[in-house]
Design a protein around this motif. Structure first.
Motif, PDB file in Angstrom:
ATOM      1  N   CYS A  84      -5.339   8.305  -0.505  1.00  0.00           N
ATOM      2  CA  CYS A  84      -5.377   7.094  -0.302  1.00  0.00           C
ATOM      3  C   CYS A  84      -5.494   6.487   1.289  1.00  0.00           C
ATOM      4  O   CYS A  84      -5.820   5.610   2.019  1.00  0.00           O
ATOM      5  CB  CYS A  84      -3.617   6.433  -0.518  1.00  0.00           C
ATOM      6  N   LEU A  85      -4.358   7.804   2.108  1.00  0.00           N
ATOM      7  CA  LEU A  85      -5.241   7.912   3.603  1.00  0.00           C
ATOM      8  C   LEU A  85      -7.237   7.905   3.294  1.00  0.00           C
ATOM      9  O   LEU A  85      -7.807   7.121   4.239  1.00  0.00           O
ATOM     10  CB  LEU A  85      -5.050   9.106   4.258  1.00  0.00           C
ATOM     11  N   ALA A  86      -7.324   8.957   2.600  1.00  0.00           N
ATOM     12  CA  ALA A  86      -9.330   8.684   3.323  1.00  0.00           C
ATOM     13  C   ALA A  86      -9.588   7.882   2.658  1.00  0.00           C
ATOM     14  O   ALA A  86     -10.930   7.245   3.541  1.00  0.00           O
ATOM     15  CB  ALA A  86      -9.669   9.546   1.703  1.00  0.00           C
ATOM     16  N   LYS A  87      -8.579   6.828   1.831  1.00  0.00           N
ATOM     17  CA  LYS A  87      -9.484   5.400   1.930  1.00  0.00           C
ATOM     18  C   LYS A  87      -9.599   4.091   3.441  1.00  0.00           C
ATOM     19  O   LYS A  87      -9.176   2.871   2.633  1.00  0.00           O
ATOM     20  CB  LYS A  87      -8.951   4.565   0.400  1.00  0.00           C
ATOM     21  N   GLY A  88      -8.302   4.792   3.631  1.00  0.00           N
ATOM     22  CA  GLY A  88      -7.782   3.922   4.978  1.00  0.00           C
ATOM     23  C   GLY A  88      -6.440   3.098   4.779  1.00  0.00           C
ATOM     24  O   GLY A  88      -6.303   2.550   5.711  1.00  0.00           O
ATOM     25  N   ALA A  89      -5.886   3.535   3.425  1.00  0.00           N
ATOM     26  CA  ALA A  89      -4.868   3.033   3.468  1.00  0.00           C
ATOM     27  C   ALA A  89      -3.415   3.688   4.030  1.00  0.00           C
ATOM     28  O   ALA A  89      -3.388   4.592   4.324  1.00  0.00           O
ATOM     29  CB  ALA A  89      -4.236   3.019   1.860  1.00  0.00           C
ATOM     30  N   ALA A  90      -2.307   3.532   4.843  1.00  0.00           N
ATOM     31  CA  ALA A  90      -1.287   3.638   5.097  1.00  0.00           C
ATOM     32  C   ALA A  90       0.071   4.303   3.726  1.00  0.00           C
ATOM     33  O   ALA A  90      -1.069   4.256   2.896  1.00  0.00           O
ATOM     34  CB  ALA A  90      -0.350   2.528   5.803  1.00  0.00           C
ATOM     35  N   CYS A  91       0.252   5.588   4.050  1.00  0.00           N
ATOM     36  CA  CYS A  91       0.894   6.304   3.419  1.00  0.00           C
ATOM     37  C   CYS A  91       2.506   6.706   3.885  1.00  0.00           C
ATOM     38  O   CYS A  91       2.781   6.774   5.137  1.00  0.00           O
ATOM     39  CB  CYS A  91       0.584   7.023   3.175  1.00  0.00           C
ATOM     40  N   LEU A  92       3.386   6.370   3.053  1.00  0.00           N
ATOM     41  CA  LEU A  92       4.306   6.752   3.164  1.00  0.00           C
ATOM     42  C   LEU A  92       5.634   7.113   2.000  1.00  0.00           C
ATOM     43  O   LEU A  92       5.553   6.753   0.957  1.00  0.00           O
ATOM     44  CB  LEU A  92       5.871   5.241   3.891  1.00  0.00           C
ATOM     45  N   SER A  93       6.578   8.193   2.801  1.00  0.00           N
ATOM     46  CA  SER A  93       7.064   9.067   1.487  1.00  0.00           C
ATOM     47  C   SER A  93       8.616   8.121   0.475  1.00  0.00           C
ATOM     48  O   SER A  93       8.449   7.048   1.671  1.00  0.00           O
ATOM     49  CB  SER A  93       7.324  10.304   1.793  1.00  0.00           C
TER      50      SER A  93
END
Length: 152
Positions: A84-93
């Protein structure tokens, strides 16, 4: 297109927190599951349940394919966060740890090391969710969502 929270729903312990932040900040929510575990459909009008075909990584594949820079991916799955980071999205656990381009590589390496130690009969799993983890997640999601909304 609106901002969305894409939730890896099969293992999500913070559904109520997700809905609270999304409702307040105007995000859509998609809870993604393969249906292996029964999940009650969300009652909020801005949230929906998306059931993918049964099979390994089907939910992850759907989330990664859908992710855009206007989305936040919520997952404990480090490889999914990397995609998802590679697609530009932000990510959270689910415990409020932000996955970023600067920390995802070491997280992937640590995951591989932990897998190796488990195979050797050493090490254990993650600690269970604590009240402090929920509070940290809520603050981190709010902060991340505000930043995503402000981004061009």
């Amino acid at each position: 297109m609106t901002h969305r929270l894409l939730v890896d729903a099969d293992a999500c312990p913070v559904r109520e927190e997700v809905l609270r932040v999304a409702g307040r900040l105007g995000f859509g929510v998609v809870f993604v599951t393969n249906g292996a575990r029964p999940i009650r459909p969300p009652e909020a009008p801005f949230a929906r349940l998306h059931i993918v075909p049964d099979g390994a990584d089907q939910a992850d594949d759907w989330i990664a394919a859908e992710a855009t820079p206007r989305d936040i991916c919520l997952t404990n799955d480090i490889p999914l966060a990397a995609r998802c980071l590679a697609k530009g999205a932000a990510c959270l656990s689910f415990k409020g740890h932000a996955w970023t381009a600067s920390n995802i590589g070491s997280a992937l390496a640590g995951r591989e090391l932990a897998r190796h130690l488990r195979e050797m009969g050493q090490g254990g799993g993650q600690a269970p969710m604590a009240k402090a983890d929920r509070a940290r997640f809520l603050v981190a999601l709010d902060t991340m969502a505000q930043a995503v909304r402000r981004a061009p």
